[in-house]
Design a protein around this motif. Structure first.
Motif, mmCIF file in Angstrom:
data_model
loop_
_atom_site.group_PDB
_atom_site.id
_atom_site.type_symbol
_atom_site.label_atom_id
_atom_site.label_comp_id
_atom_site.label_asym_id
_atom_site.label_seq_id
_atom_site.Cartn_x
_atom_site.Cartn_y
_atom_site.Cartn_z
ATOM 1 N N ALA A 1 -21.902 39.076 -23.268
ATOM 2 C CA ALA A 1 -21.365 40.205 -22.514
ATOM 3 C C ALA A 1 -21.666 40.116 -21.016
ATOM 4 N N ALA A 2 -22.612 39.282 -20.607
ATOM 5 C CA ALA A 2 -23.020 39.240 -19.207
ATOM 6 C C ALA A 2 -22.345 38.120 -18.421
ATOM 7 N N MET A 3 -21.467 37.377 -19.083
ATOM 8 C CA MET A 3 -20.759 36.293 -18.414
ATOM 9 C C MET A 3 -19.426 36.065 -19.106
ATOM 10 N N GLY A 4 -18.523 35.413 -18.407
ATOM 11 C CA GLY A 4 -17.252 35.021 -18.997
ATOM 12 C C GLY A 4 -17.243 33.523 -19.213
ATOM 13 N N VAL A 5 -16.670 33.085 -20.314
ATOM 14 C CA VAL A 5 -16.514 31.659 -20.589
ATOM 15 C C VAL A 5 -15.150 31.475 -21.238
ATOM 16 N N SER A 6 -14.372 30.570 -20.689
ATOM 17 C CA SER A 6 -13.054 30.285 -21.248
ATOM 18 C C SER A 6 -12.859 28.787 -21.416
ATOM 19 N N ARG B 1 -4.291 30.361 -5.891
ATOM 20 C CA ARG B 1 -5.513 30.059 -5.137
ATOM 21 C C ARG B 1 -6.164 31.375 -4.727
ATOM 22 N N HIS B 2 -7.458 31.539 -5.047
ATOM 23 C CA HIS B 2 -8.134 32.836 -4.907
ATOM 24 C C HIS B 2 -9.619 32.655 -4.613
ATOM 25 N N TRP B 3 -10.274 33.765 -4.308
ATOM 26 C CA TRP B 3 -11.734 33.826 -4.202
ATOM 27 C C TRP B 3 -12.190 35.183 -4.722
ATOM 28 N N HIS B 4 -13.469 35.240 -5.150
ATOM 29 C CA HIS B 4 -14.053 36.468 -5.701
ATOM 30 C C HIS B 4 -15.168 36.980 -4.800
ATOM 31 N N ALA B 5 -15.232 38.284 -4.605
ATOM 32 C CA ALA B 5 -16.297 38.900 -3.810
ATOM 33 C C ALA B 5 -17.606 39.011 -4.591
ATOM 34 N N ILE B 6 -17.516 39.252 -5.897
ATOM 35 C CA ILE B 6 -18.711 39.573 -6.681
ATOM 36 C C ILE B 6 -18.996 38.575 -7.806
ATOM 37 N N GLU B 7 -17.991 37.880 -8.290
ATOM 38 C CA GLU B 7 -18.187 36.949 -9.401
ATOM 39 C C GLU B 7 -18.382 35.514 -8.914
ATOM 40 N N ASP B 8 -19.407 34.855 -9.467
ATOM 41 C CA ASP B 8 -19.562 33.414 -9.323
ATOM 42 C C ASP B 8 -18.627 32.750 -10.323
ATOM 43 N N GLU B 9 -18.136 31.567 -9.988
ATOM 44 C CA GLU B 9 -17.309 30.791 -10.916
ATOM 45 C C GLU B 9 -17.821 29.354 -10.960
ATOM 46 N N PHE B 10 -17.659 28.736 -12.145
ATOM 47 C CA PHE B 10 -18.076 27.352 -12.350
ATOM 48 C C PHE B 10 -17.106 26.719 -13.330
ATOM 49 N N CYS C 1 -17.686 18.701 -12.054
ATOM 50 C CA CYS C 1 -17.967 20.140 -12.021
ATOM 51 C C CYS C 1 -17.692 20.675 -10.620
ATOM 52 N N ALA C 2 -17.359 21.944 -10.554
ATOM 53 C CA ALA C 2 -17.167 22.611 -9.260
ATOM 54 C C ALA C 2 -17.739 24.022 -9.361
ATOM 55 N N ALA C 3 -18.367 24.471 -8.274
ATOM 56 C CA ALA C 3 -18.993 25.795 -8.236
ATOM 57 C C ALA C 3 -18.406 26.591 -7.076
ATOM 58 N N PHE C 4 -18.172 27.871 -7.350
ATOM 59 C CA PHE C 4 -17.573 28.769 -6.370
ATOM 60 C C PHE C 4 -18.431 30.028 -6.295
ATOM 61 N N ALA D 1 -0.437 14.423 -18.608
ATOM 62 C CA ALA D 1 -1.224 14.731 -19.814
ATOM 63 C C ALA D 1 -1.958 16.053 -19.613
ATOM 64 N N ASP D 2 -2.355 16.666 -20.718
ATOM 65 C CA ASP D 2 -3.126 17.910 -20.636
ATOM 66 C C ASP D 2 -4.449 17.688 -19.909
ATOM 67 N N CYS D 3 -4.913 18.711 -19.216
ATOM 68 C CA CYS D 3 -6.260 18.750 -18.634
ATOM 69 C C CYS D 3 -6.983 19.916 -19.305
ATOM 70 N N VAL D 4 -8.173 19.649 -19.845
ATOM 71 C CA VAL D 4 -8.949 20.691 -20.520
ATOM 72 C C VAL D 4 -10.257 20.880 -19.765
ATOM 73 N N PHE D 5 -10.617 22.137 -19.515
ATOM 74 C CA PHE D 5 -11.874 22.424 -18.826
ATOM 75 C C PHE D 5 -12.478 23.719 -19.344
ATOM 76 N N ILE D 6 -13.750 23.887 -19.041
ATOM 77 C CA ILE D 6 -14.470 25.127 -19.330
ATOM 78 C C ILE D 6 -14.643 25.858 -18.005
ATOM 79 N N ALA D 7 -14.312 27.147 -17.997
ATOM 80 C CA ALA D 7 -14.506 27.998 -16.822
ATOM 81 C C ALA D 7 -15.536 29.066 -17.172
#
Length: 155
Positions: free
Chosen positions: A40-45, A58-67, A91-94, A110-116
């Motif tokens: 519940a304290a993080m999102g994972v997709s 193309r975007h940026w977040h004020a409050i959420e970190d992304e990886f 890996c990339a960190a935002f 080809a497909d690209c698969v990643f975890i966000a």
């Protein structure tokens, strides 16, 4: 059991983006892993980008970190610094509050698969899309002058 069975987690390509901003993400298919795992304290997709698809506008977040971490295939990370090829294991960190707009594009055949992964208070998060006339906030999407779009932001 903590191991998640991806085949039992619904996959969708739903987006709350208004037309025409929804078109580049039609080939983005994702599974929300955090709710399935009881997190519940993080999102994972788990995200699959079909050839030609974008991860988002193309975007940026004020409050959420992304990886993100690429599992298979190849994508192009586009941010204010330019373009960077992302391959399996990359890996990339935002960080939250960094106004460096970013997204991934699958330019391969080809497909690209990643975890966000995201962390932060989504209910208070807001941000902008530097390339288009759109911003987001908890109440939804709006033009940069504040005029709301008629679509709802997905949770």
């Amino acid at each position: 059991m903590p191991k998640l069975d991806l085949d039992t987690i619904p996959q969708t390509n739903a987006t709350g983006y208004p037309d025409p901003f929804d078109q580049p993400v039609q080939g983005r298919w994702y599974r929300r892993l955090a709710p399935a795992g009881g997190l519940a304290a993080m999102g994972v997709s788990h995200v699959t980008l079909k050839p030609g698809a974008w991860s988002s506008q193309r975007h940026w977040h004020a409050i959420e970190d992304e990886f993100v971490v690429v599992l298979t295939g190849e994508a192009v990370l586009i941010d204010d610094s330019g373009e960077t090829i992302m391959r399996p294991g990359d890996c990339a960190a935002f960080p939250a509050g960094d106004r460096n707009g970013h997204h991934l594009q699958n330019r391969s055949d080809a497909d690209c698969v990643f975890i966000a992964v995201s962390a932060g208070d989504r209910t208070a998060d807001w941000g902008e899309y530097p390339d288009i006339d759109m911003r987001f906030a908890p109440e939804g999407y709006a033009r940069k002058d504040g005029t709301p779009y008629p679509t709802r932001r997905l949770k």
